[in-house]
Design a protein around this motif. Structure first.
Motif, short mmCIF file in Angstrom:
data_model
loop_
_atom_site.label_atom_id
_atom_site.label_comp_id
_atom_site.label_asym_id
_atom_site.label_seq_id
_atom_site.Cartn_x
_atom_site.Cartn_y
_atom_site.Cartn_z
N THR A 188 -52.39 -16.38 -27.27
CA THR A 188 -52.22 -16.78 -25.86
C THR A 188 -51.13 -15.98 -25.13
O THR A 188 -51.27 -15.71 -23.95
CB THR A 188 -51.85 -18.27 -25.74
N ARG A 189 -50.09 -15.60 -25.85
CA ARG A 189 -48.99 -14.90 -25.17
C ARG A 189 -49.35 -13.47 -24.79
O ARG A 189 -48.62 -12.82 -24.07
CB ARG A 189 -47.72 -14.93 -26.04
N LEU A 190 -50.48 -12.99 -25.29
CA LEU A 190 -50.91 -11.63 -24.91
C LEU A 190 -52.04 -11.65 -23.87
O LEU A 190 -52.66 -10.62 -23.60
CB LEU A 190 -51.38 -10.85 -26.13
N GLY A 249 -51.50 -12.22 -39.42
CA GLY A 249 -52.28 -11.09 -38.91
C GLY A 249 -51.68 -10.41 -37.69
O GLY A 249 -52.34 -9.59 -37.07
N ASP A 250 -50.47 -10.75 -37.34
CA ASP A 250 -49.90 -10.16 -36.12
C ASP A 250 -48.60 -9.44 -36.39
O ASP A 250 -47.74 -9.36 -35.52
CB ASP A 250 -49.74 -11.22 -35.03
N VAL A 251 -48.44 -8.92 -37.62
CA VAL A 251 -47.23 -8.15 -37.86
C VAL A 251 -47.54 -6.67 -38.01
O VAL A 251 -48.49 -6.28 -38.68
CB VAL A 251 -46.39 -8.66 -39.07
N MET A 296 -42.36 -5.91 -37.00
CA MET A 296 -42.42 -6.52 -35.68
C MET A 296 -43.56 -7.52 -35.60
O MET A 296 -44.65 -7.27 -36.08
CB MET A 296 -42.64 -5.45 -34.62
N ASP A 297 -43.29 -8.68 -35.01
CA ASP A 297 -44.34 -9.66 -34.69
C ASP A 297 -44.89 -9.24 -33.32
O ASP A 297 -44.18 -9.24 -32.33
CB ASP A 297 -43.72 -11.06 -34.65
N PHE A 298 -46.16 -8.87 -33.34
CA PHE A 298 -46.79 -8.24 -32.18
C PHE A 298 -47.45 -9.33 -31.33
O PHE A 298 -48.63 -9.55 -31.41
CB PHE A 298 -47.82 -7.27 -32.79
MG MG Z 1 -46.82 -14.48 -34.62
#
Ligand code: MG
Ligand code: GDD
Length: 326
Positions: free
Chosen positions: A12-14, A105-107, A213-215
């Motif tokens: 959601t933040r993207l 799955g977001d690193v 980094m958490d993307f």
């Molecule tokens: Mg995350």
């Protein structure tokens, strides 16, 4: 060697980039984000990646397919309901090796997974967490360990504990028999339920060096983009000297100014006299004649009209195909 990757989140933040595209399939510089992760996993011996999907699984399959040639093979498991970070791993039980990697799955990272695996084997742990030192731990899981690497406490996003610290990097080595103890068929969080339940019972961790980094947000998206282009993370990408990556399949008018710092994706057109800097033009987007784009992401297929100015915006299409800003 096997890795299970959690990709069930809505990203959601993207938004608006993630309305119709799951976060792992969003383009970062020149490829879907998840390909950085499979390249990293492959370099540590992983040859099979199970994607634990929830949100938009078909879109994910359409973009990622079976994986890259020479890289790990991709398999897809789809949850019909939200199972949480531990529930999703439990759901995959029948497909899991005795010991396997599990990752958020977001690193975007190049941490030393081999050393994590080796420590896991040496300690005989049931679960070993990769940790990363950050200056502000408030939006992560903070992990306290002893000298042997045993976890003393796992505090997920504790508002009373901010500042620098070792955080959960979302990279784990797990034993299948530990996963079998996670309750099946309901939502279970690995951070707030499972890890606290095995603290002191075979839960270990290891601080890792390297890039991590958490993307998850547009700010991080930009940071990751320049880190890739400027060589701060180990991967191959074509770029020219001033931090600019232009796809060979983009059409840029010779009188346009691109950079410093820009990504121009395939199928993008940039008109005469246009100026683009500190920005990412994703696949099939268009910047009209004389338009100026600064510090912005122009999502797939979005058109910036001739003469328009776009600054500090993230433009993408929502579910109805309308162009919206973040
Ligand atoms: Mg995350
Ligand atoms: N399959 C599946 N099912 N995946 C899920 C589910 C689910 O129900 N819920 C979340 N995920 C996936 C997300 O897609 C993401 O890749 C990952 O699990 C972590 O979820 P986030 O929502 O991104 O969590 P976070 O970033 O707030 O916090 C987590 O990551 C931090 C490091 O980036 C936690 O693990 C923290 O402890 C950690 O520090």
């Amino acid at each position: 060697m096997q890795a299970l990757v959690l990709v069930g989140g809505r990203g959601t933040r993207l938004r608006p980039l993630t309305y119709g595209t799951p976060k792992p399939a969003v383009t970062l510089v020149d490829r879907p984000f998840l390909n950085y992760m499979t390249e990293w996993l492959g370099s540590h011996g992983v040859d099979e990646v199970i994607l634990a999907c929830g949100f938009l699984p078909d879109e994910l399959k359409a973009v990622l397919g079976d994986g890259e040639p020479g890289g790990p093979k991709l398999k897809y498991l789809v949850e019909e309901e939200t199972l949480g970070t531990a529930g999703a791993i439990r759901f995959a039980l029948d497909h899991l090796d005795e010991t396997f990697f599990a990752l958020n799955g977001d690193v975007l990272a190049d941490l030393d997974l081999t050393s994590l695996w080796n420590q896991h084997a040496e300690t005989g742990a049931r679960a070993t967490l990769g940790l990363y030192e950050v200056s502000d731990s408030s939006s992560y899981g903070l992990v306290d360990i002893d000298e042997e690497g045993q976890v003393l406490q796992f505090s997920e996003k504790d508002p009373n504990r901010t500042g620098a610290g070792l955080i959960n990097a979302g990279t784990y080595v797990l034993q299948r028999d530990a996963v079998a103890e996670i309750p099946a068929g309901r939502e279970v969080s690995i951070e707030t339920e499972f890890y606290p339940s095995i603290t002191g019972k075979g839960l270990y961790a290891r601080p890792l060096d390297g890039y991590w980094m958490d993307f998850g947000t547009p700010e991080r998206y930009f940071e990751a983009t320049w880190d890739i282009i400027e060589g701060r993370i180990h991967t191959q990408v074509r770029t020219n000297s001033d931090g600019v990556h232009v796809s060979p399949e983009a059409e840029i008018d010779p009188s346009a100014t691109i950079g410093p710092r820009a990504v121009v994706g395939p199928g993008v057109t940039v008109g005469a006299g246009a100026k683009v800097n500190g920005s990412v033009l994703l696949e099939g987007s268009e910047v009209g004649k004389g338009a100026e784009v600064e510090a912005s992401i122009i999502g797939p297929g979005v058109k910036v009209a001739a003469g328009d100015t776009v600054g500090d915006e993230v433009l993408g299409k929502n579910q109805n195909g309308e162009v919206v800003n973040a």
